[in-house]
Design a protein around this motif. Structure first.
Motif, PDB file in Angstrom:
ATOM      1  N   ILE A 194       0.851  -1.196   0.000  1.00 38.45           N
ATOM      2  CA  ILE A 194       0.000   0.000   0.000  1.00 38.45           C
ATOM      3  C   ILE A 194       0.888   1.248   0.000  1.00 38.45           C
ATOM      4  O   ILE A 194       1.836   1.350   0.767  1.00 38.45           O
ATOM      5  N   THR A 195       0.579   2.189  -0.875  1.00 36.95           N
ATOM      6  CA  THR A 195       1.326   3.448  -0.916  1.00 36.95           C
ATOM      7  C   THR A 195       0.839   4.382   0.192  1.00 36.95           C
ATOM      8  O   THR A 195      -0.369   4.606   0.321  1.00 36.95           O
ATOM      9  N   PRO A 196       1.748   4.929   1.001  1.00 40.69           N
ATOM     10  CA  PRO A 196       1.324   5.824   2.084  1.00 40.69           C
ATOM     11  C   PRO A 196       0.598   7.054   1.553  1.00 40.69           C
ATOM     12  O   PRO A 196       1.083   7.724   0.652  1.00 40.69           O
ATOM     13  N   SER A 197      -0.548   7.333   2.129  1.00 35.03           N
ATOM     14  CA  SER A 197      -1.292   8.544   1.790  1.00 35.03           C
ATOM     15  C   SER A 197      -1.333   9.457   3.015  1.00 35.03           C
ATOM     16  O   SER A 197      -1.044   9.027   4.133  1.00 35.03           O
ATOM     17  N   THR A 198      -1.695  10.707   2.779  1.00 37.62           N
ATOM     18  CA  THR A 198      -1.771  11.669   3.894  1.00 37.62           C
ATOM     19  C   THR A 198      -2.749  11.192   4.960  1.00 37.62           C
ATOM     20  O   THR A 198      -2.463  11.280   6.162  1.00 37.62           O
ATOM     21  N   GLN A 199      -3.889  10.666   4.526  1.00 34.62           N
ATOM     22  CA  GLN A 199      -4.903  10.211   5.476  1.00 34.62           C
ATOM     23  C   GLN A 199      -4.393   9.053   6.328  1.00 34.62           C
ATOM     24  O   GLN A 199      -4.591   9.031   7.555  1.00 34.62           O
ATOM     25  N   VAL A 200      -3.714   8.104   5.703  1.00 33.65           N
ATOM     26  CA  VAL A 200      -3.215   6.948   6.446  1.00 33.65           C
ATOM     27  C   VAL A 200      -2.120   7.367   7.423  1.00 33.65           C
ATOM     28  O   VAL A 200      -2.096   6.922   8.580  1.00 33.65           O
ATOM     29  N   VAL A 201      -1.209   8.232   6.985  1.00 36.61           N
ATOM     30  CA  VAL A 201      -0.143   8.700   7.870  1.00 36.61           C
ATOM     31  C   VAL A 201      -0.735   9.478   9.055  1.00 36.61           C
ATOM     32  O   VAL A 201      -0.272   9.353  10.194  1.00 36.61           O
ATOM     33  N   ASP A 202      -1.767  10.272   8.787  1.00 35.75           N
ATOM     34  CA  ASP A 202      -2.456  10.979   9.873  1.00 35.75           C
ATOM     35  C   ASP A 202      -2.995   9.989  10.910  1.00 35.75           C
ATOM     36  O   ASP A 202      -2.908  10.226  12.121  1.00 35.75           O
ATOM     37  N   ARG A 203      -3.538   8.887  10.425  1.00 37.00           N
ATOM     38  CA  ARG A 203      -4.073   7.869  11.327  1.00 37.00           C
ATOM     39  C   ARG A 203      -2.956   7.232  12.166  1.00 37.00           C
ATOM     40  O   ARG A 203      -3.139   6.962  13.353  1.00 37.00           O
TER      41      ARG A 203
END
Length: 282
Positions: free
Chosen positions: A107-116
């Motif tokens: 999975i490519t890191p996204s802003t939303q996932v990193v925020d989580r």
């Protein structure tokens, strides 16, 4: 015509029966999922945290082959609930599993996932050190392998740097601040760290920080870091009595500080340094 109508009716009836079976199966899955979620909530309320962890993993394993987003959501929500309940070991285990599954699934890191991930890191209790560090180590590793930054996401490095900074673990804090996004906080940290060494070593602390920023090719952060360090140095030099020659000399800028000023003014130098030494590894 009669045979044709009969065939149409039979086909329609078969489709209705097939759709009914699918709807019943979906409803059965929803009911089973609702029952499992209720069991998990009850286990947390009853402080049966290990049971809750196992139920969450069970639900995740059921979903991951058919509905990956829902499976990830299960792990995230489970980790959140357990961490909010103060269970760093169980919650941390689920959080770490989530990151490892992101990595295994590429999975490519996204802003939303990193925020989580930042939210999960903040939910750990202060005394829960080991699982918290293991979780963040895996998170940084995943973002380094599958994200745009080869050193890992700067936001995660900054969170980890601040964690070590609060614990006055300056060496670890420094390592992550260089790869982070808060050079001003890094400068304050380094100038506090300086007080643990000899006064004559102060310029070495500053120079190391500047050169490491140049190695990871973040010239902007190198300048901000250096400027904040110099402000502290210049303020220490103000108001010194001439009679106190040694203290005044220590508070003034030395040759290494002048060298850092030269380095941060040249973009070309940072490129040469990065090419010769290579990027600093996470």
């Amino acid at each position: 015509w009669i045979y044709s109508a009969s065939g149409i009716m039979a086909s329609t009836q078969a489709k209705i029966e097939s759709d009914t079976k699918k709807w019943t199966a979906r409803r059965g899955k929803r009911d089973a999922g609702a029952k499992l979620r209720k069991k998990i909530a009850n286990a947390i309320n009853d402080e049966s945290y290990y049971l809750a962890e196992q139920l969450i993993l069970s639900q995740y394993n059921r979903l991951k082959s058919t509905d990956q987003p829902a499976a990830f959501e299960t792990l995230y929500n489970g980790a959140t609930d357990l961490l909010k309940a103060g269970q760093g070991n169980e919650g941390g285990s689920l959080a770490t599993t989530l990151v490892k599954e992101y990595s295994d699934s590429k999975i490519t890191p996204s802003t939303q996932v990193v925020d989580r991930l930042q939210t999960l890191f903040a939910l750990f209790q202060k005394n829960c050190i080991k699982p918290r560090l293991e979780f963040m180590k895996e998170a940084i590793k995943w973002t380094a392998e599958h994200g745009p930054c080869p050193h890992g996401d700067p936001r995660l490095h900054t969170d980890l740097a601040r964690f070590h900074d609060r614990r006055r673990e300056y060496a670890e804090a420094h390592r992550h601040y260089v790869r982070g996004s808060r050079p001003g906080d890094h400068a304050r940290c380094v100038m506090e760290w300086v007080r643990q060494g000899y006064p004559s070593e102060r310029d070495l602390f500053v120079t190391r920080g500047v050169l490491e920023y140049l190695c990871v090719e973040t010239m902007k952060n190198a300048n901000i870091f250096f400027e904040n360090c110099v402000k502290v140095i210049d303020n220490e030099g103000k108001g010194k009595d001439d009679a106190d020659g040694e203290a005044q000399e220590e508070a003034t800028r030395g040759p290494l500080i002048n060298f850092c000023e030269f380095c941060t003014s040249l973009n070309l130098f940072s490129r040469i340094l990065a090419a010769e030494i290579g990027p600093v590894q996470c």
